[in-house]
Design an enzyme around this catalytic site. Structure first.
Site, PDB file in Angstrom:
ATOM      1  N   SER A  24       0.812  -1.226   0.000  1.00 22.08           N
ATOM      2  CA  SER A  24       0.000   0.000   0.000  1.00 22.08           C
ATOM      3  C   SER A  24       0.844   1.274   0.000  1.00 22.08           C
ATOM      4  O   SER A  24       0.591   2.176  -0.821  1.00 22.08           O
ATOM      5  CB  SER A  24      -0.979  -0.018   1.181  1.00 22.08           C
ATOM      6  OG  SER A  24      -1.946  -1.007   0.974  1.00 22.08           O
ATOM      7  N   LYS A  73     -10.372  -5.104   9.639  1.00 21.48           N
ATOM      8  CA  LYS A  73     -11.429  -4.597   8.754  1.00 21.48           C
ATOM      9  C   LYS A  73     -12.818  -4.636   9.394  1.00 21.48           C
ATOM     10  O   LYS A  73     -13.604  -3.707   9.225  1.00 21.48           O
ATOM     11  CB  LYS A  73     -11.441  -5.379   7.442  1.00 21.48           C
ATOM     12  CG  LYS A  73     -10.276  -5.042   6.507  1.00 21.48           C
ATOM     13  CD  LYS A  73     -10.432  -5.810   5.202  1.00 21.48           C
ATOM     14  CE  LYS A  73      -9.407  -5.381   4.186  1.00 21.48           C
ATOM     15  NZ  LYS A  73      -9.595  -6.051   2.889  1.00 21.48           N
ATOM     16  N   ASP A 109     -12.862  -2.338  -1.887  1.00 21.98           N
ATOM     17  CA  ASP A 109     -12.476  -3.603  -2.533  1.00 21.98           C
ATOM     18  C   ASP A 109     -13.378  -3.951  -3.725  1.00 21.98           C
ATOM     19  O   ASP A 109     -12.898  -4.352  -4.781  1.00 21.98           O
ATOM     20  CB  ASP A 109     -12.494  -4.759  -1.524  1.00 21.98           C
ATOM     21  CG  ASP A 109     -11.226  -4.819  -0.683  1.00 21.98           C
ATOM     22  OD1 ASP A 109     -10.202  -4.254  -1.110  1.00 21.98           O
ATOM     23  OD2 ASP A 109     -11.267  -5.433   0.399  1.00 21.98           O
ATOM     24  N   ALA A 135     -16.032 -17.226   0.544  1.00 22.19           N
ATOM     25  CA  ALA A 135     -17.134 -16.439   1.125  1.00 22.19           C
ATOM     26  C   ALA A 135     -16.646 -15.566   2.271  1.00 22.19           C
ATOM     27  O   ALA A 135     -17.415 -15.176   3.135  1.00 22.19           O
ATOM     28  CB  ALA A 135     -18.236 -17.384   1.606  1.00 22.19           C
ATOM     29  N   GLY A 137     -14.088 -12.090   3.545  1.00 18.85           N
ATOM     30  CA  GLY A 137     -14.213 -10.649   3.349  1.00 18.85           C
ATOM     31  C   GLY A 137     -14.066 -10.228   1.899  1.00 18.85           C
ATOM     32  O   GLY A 137     -14.849  -9.411   1.395  1.00 18.85           O
ATOM     33  N   LEU A 218      -7.761 -13.656  -6.959  1.00 21.16           N
ATOM     34  CA  LEU A 218      -7.476 -12.494  -6.109  1.00 21.16           C
ATOM     35  C   LEU A 218      -6.094 -12.588  -5.482  1.00 21.16           C
ATOM     36  O   LEU A 218      -5.527 -11.591  -5.061  1.00 21.16           O
ATOM     37  CB  LEU A 218      -8.540 -12.337  -5.016  1.00 21.16           C
ATOM     38  CG  LEU A 218      -9.976 -12.067  -5.476  1.00 21.16           C
ATOM     39  CD1 LEU A 218     -10.818 -11.559  -4.298  1.00 21.16           C
ATOM     40  CD2 LEU A 218     -10.052 -11.081  -6.626  1.00 21.16           C
TER      41      LEU A 218
HETATM   42  P1  NAP Z   1     -11.019 -14.738   4.573  1.00 16.14           P
HETATM   43  O1  NAP Z   1     -11.957 -13.694   5.032  1.00 16.14           O
HETATM   44  O2  NAP Z   1     -10.188 -15.461   5.568  1.00 16.14           O
HETATM   45  O3  NAP Z   1     -11.874 -15.820   3.732  1.00 16.14           O
HETATM   46  C1  NAP Z   1     -11.264 -16.930   3.174  1.00 16.14           C
HETATM   47  C2  NAP Z   1     -12.274 -17.763   2.400  1.00 16.14           C
HETATM   48  O4  NAP Z   1     -11.550 -18.805   1.770  1.00 16.14           O
HETATM   49  C3  NAP Z   1     -13.344 -18.417   3.251  1.00 16.14           C
HETATM   50  O5  NAP Z   1     -14.545 -18.448   2.533  1.00 16.14           O
HETATM   51  C4  NAP Z   1     -12.801 -19.827   3.461  1.00 16.14           C
HETATM   52  O6  NAP Z   1     -13.816 -20.801   3.549  1.00 16.14           O
HETATM   53  C5  NAP Z   1     -12.069 -20.069   2.179  1.00 16.14           C
HETATM   54  N1  NAP Z   1     -10.945 -20.969   2.404  1.00 16.14           N
HETATM   55  C6  NAP Z   1      -9.845 -20.736   3.168  1.00 16.14           C
HETATM   56  N2  NAP Z   1      -9.047 -21.806   3.153  1.00 16.14           N
HETATM   57  C7  NAP Z   1      -9.642 -22.739   2.371  1.00 16.14           C
HETATM   58  C8  NAP Z   1      -9.302 -24.053   1.975  1.00 16.14           C
HETATM   59  N3  NAP Z   1      -8.170 -24.630   2.383  1.00 16.14           N
HETATM   60  N4  NAP Z   1     -10.158 -24.729   1.170  1.00 16.14           N
HETATM   61  C9  NAP Z   1     -11.308 -24.166   0.763  1.00 16.14           C
HETATM   62  N5  NAP Z   1     -11.692 -22.910   1.120  1.00 16.14           N
HETATM   63  C10 NAP Z   1     -10.864 -22.209   1.910  1.00 16.14           C
HETATM   64  O7  NAP Z   1      -9.979 -14.149   3.517  1.00 16.14           O
HETATM   65  P2  NAP Z   1     -10.184 -12.863   2.591  1.00 16.14           P
HETATM   66  O8  NAP Z   1      -9.797 -11.651   3.336  1.00 16.14           O
HETATM   67  O9  NAP Z   1     -11.531 -12.933   1.980  1.00 16.14           O
HETATM   68  O10 NAP Z   1      -9.038 -13.088   1.481  1.00 16.14           O
HETATM   69  C11 NAP Z   1      -9.146 -14.140   0.536  1.00 16.14           C
HETATM   70  C12 NAP Z   1      -8.002 -13.993  -0.477  1.00 16.14           C
HETATM   71  O11 NAP Z   1      -8.183 -12.810  -1.240  1.00 16.14           O
HETATM   72  C13 NAP Z   1      -6.619 -13.878   0.157  1.00 16.14           C
HETATM   73  O12 NAP Z   1      -5.689 -14.571  -0.627  1.00 16.14           O
HETATM   74  C14 NAP Z   1      -6.340 -12.407   0.090  1.00 16.14           C
HETATM   75  O13 NAP Z   1      -4.950 -12.104   0.076  1.00 16.14           O
HETATM   76  C15 NAP Z   1      -6.992 -12.058  -1.225  1.00 16.14           C
HETATM   77  N6  NAP Z   1      -7.362 -10.635  -1.347  1.00 16.14           N
HETATM   78  C16 NAP Z   1      -6.862  -9.960  -2.401  1.00 16.14           C
HETATM   79  C17 NAP Z   1      -7.214  -8.637  -2.572  1.00 16.14           C
HETATM   80  C18 NAP Z   1      -6.681  -7.900  -3.741  1.00 16.14           C
HETATM   81  O14 NAP Z   1      -6.728  -6.661  -3.749  1.00 16.14           O
HETATM   82  N7  NAP Z   1      -6.187  -8.595  -4.749  1.00 16.14           N
HETATM   83  C19 NAP Z   1      -8.077  -8.006  -1.663  1.00 16.14           C
HETATM   84  C20 NAP Z   1      -8.570  -8.732  -0.592  1.00 16.14           C
HETATM   85  C21 NAP Z   1      -8.194 -10.065  -0.442  1.00 16.14           C
HETATM   86  P3  NAP Z   1     -14.682 -21.052   4.892  1.00 16.14           P
HETATM   87  O15 NAP Z   1     -15.807 -20.065   4.854  1.00 16.14           O
HETATM   88  O16 NAP Z   1     -15.120 -22.466   4.733  1.00 16.14           O
HETATM   89  O17 NAP Z   1     -13.736 -20.839   6.034  1.00 16.14           O
END
Ligand code: NAP
Length: 281
Positions: A24, A73, A109, A135, A137, A218
Site C-alpha cells: 500500500s 477490517k 475492494d 465467502a 471478506g 485475487l
Molecule cells: P477470509 O476472510 O479469511 O476468507 C477466506 C475464504 O476462503 C473463506 O470463505 C474460506 O472458507 C475459504 N478458504 C480458506 N481456506 C480454504 C481451503 N483450504 N479450502 C477451501 N476454502 C478455503 O480471507 P479474505 O480476506 O476474503 O481473502 C481471501 C483472499 O483474497 C486472500 O488470498 C487475500 O490475500 C486475497 N485478497 C486480495 C485482494 C486484492 O486486492 N487482490 C483483496 C482482498 C483479499 P470457509 O468459509 O469455509 O472458512
C-alpha cells in the site's frame, strides 16, 4: 511525495498486523509522486486490540487517512462513525479518514475489483454469470459489487453458512452453488487464499472453466498461481489480483486527496516490482 517529507507533509498510511511487506505505501507514494503533491504514506503496525487508540490517534495527529488491512477490517466497521453504505452493508472497512465530527470509513475492494475487470479485460458484469469461490471478506465485497452491477452471482464455498450470507449480498440473482456451476460461467473468481502457499490445493478444477470465460485469482503473490497457469493452458483469459489491489488503493487516494488517482503510475509501481512482498488484505 516530494523528495524529503517536512513538517508540512500530509501523512497517510496503512494499519494492520503485519504491515512490513504491504504494497500500500508503495502504491500511495507512487500516486503522490505522479500527482506532485506533498503527501507521504507509511506503514503503521497496529496489533489486534489496538485499533481504537490507533483511530483516535489518526485524528489527533492530523493523519489524513489510513488504509485498513488484516486483522482490523471488521472492527473498523464497528468503530467508524460515518461509514459509506457499502462499508455498512459489508460490515468491513478498508479505508478511514478523519471527519469534522468523527471518522469516515469506506470499503473500496468491490469497486476496485470492478475497475480492474474493466481495465484488464474490458469485462462488464451486467447480465453475466459469475462464480465466486470463497465467502470471506474479499468474496463478500466482490459478490456485492457484481450483484450491484447486474450480474448473476453464484457463491461456491466449503462452509455453507458463510456461503449463504455472501450469496445474500449478491441481490435477487445471488445464490449458493457448486463447482459445476463454473461450466456455464462467464467469470470465475478465486476469493480464497488457496494458491498463496506452496502445494495448496487448487480452488477449483481448471477443466470446469470454459475456454471463453474470464478468470480472476485475487491472490497476486505468487503470480501466476498454479490455478492461473492451469487455466491459461486451457486458453482461459486469467489474471491475478494485482489489478484489484491497485484500483482499491486508487479509490482510497481519491477519497483522501479529492484528486483523480494516477492509476498508470500506481500500476507501474507494483507490476513486477522487486521486493513487492505478499499482502494479506
Ligand atoms: P477470509 O476472510 O479469511 O476468507 C477466506 C475464504 O476462503 C473463506 O470463505 C474460506 O472458507 C475459504 N478458504 C480458506 N481456506 C480454504 C481451503 N483450504 N479450502 C477451501 N476454502 C478455503 O480471507 P479474505 O480476506 O476474503 O481473502 C481471501 C483472499 O483474497 C486472500 O488470498 C487475500 O490475500 C486475497 N485478497 C486480495 C485482494 C486484492 O486486492 N487482490 C483483496 C482482498 C483479499 P470457509 O468459509 O469455509 O472458512
Amino acid at each position: 511525495m516530494t523528495a524529503t517529507p517536512s513538517a508540512a507533509t500530509a501523512v497517510v498510511g496503512v494499519i494492520g498486523d503485519p504491515v512490513a511487506h504491504s504494497l500500500s505505501p508503495r502504491l500511495h507514494n507512487a500516486a503522490f509522486r505522479a500527482l506532485g503533491v506533498d503527501w507521504v504514506s507509511v506503514g503503521f503496525p497496529v496489533a489486534a486490540g489496538s485499533l481504537p487508540p490507533a483511530l483516535s490517534g489518526m485524528a489527533a495527529l492530523g493523519i489524513r487517512g489510513l488504509s485498513v488491512t488484516m486483522p482490523h477490517k471488521s472492527e473498523a466497521a464497528r468503530l467508524v462513525t460515518a461509514p459509506t453504505p457499502v462499508a455498512e452493508r459489508l460490515g468491513a472497512v478498508n479505508c478511514v479518514w478523519p471527519e469534522a465530527r468523527g471518522i469516515g470509513g469506506d470499503n473500496t475492494d468491490g469497486d476496485g475489483f470492478l475497475a480492474a475487470l474493466a481495465r484488464q479485460a474490458s469485462f462488464d458484469p451486467g447480465g453475466r454469470r459469475c462464480v465466486v469461490v470463497g465467502a470471506g471478506g474479499a468474496a463478500r465485497a466482490v459478490v456485492a459489487a457484481l450483484g450491484d452491477a447486474g450480474a448473476e452471482v453464484v457463491v461456491v464455498n466449503r462452509s455453507p453458512g458463510p456461503a449463504q450470507r455472501a450469496a445474500a449480498l449478491g441481490g435477487p440473482a445471488g445464490r449458493v452453488g457448486s463447482a459445476g456451476d463454473a461450466t456455464t460461467a462467464d467469470l470465475v473468481v478465486n476469493a480464497t487464499p488457496l494458491g498463496m502457499g506452496p502445494g495448496d490445493d487448487l480452488p477449483l478444477d481448471p477443466a470446469l472453466v470454459p475456454a471463453g470465460a474470464l478468470a480472476v485469482d485475487l491472490v497476486y503473490q505468487p503470480s501466476p498461481t498454479a490455478w492461473l497457469t492451469g487455466l491459461r493452458a486451457r486458453g482461459v483469459v486469467a489474471v491475478d489480483g494485482l489489478g484489484m489491489l491497485v484500483h482499491q488503493a486508487a479509490l482510497q487516494i481519491e477519497r483522501w486527496t479529492g484528486l483523480d488517482a494516477p492509476v498508470d503510475a500506481m500500476w507501474a509501481a507494483v507490476r513486477g516490482a522487486p521486493g513487492g512482498g505478499p499482502e494479506r488484505r
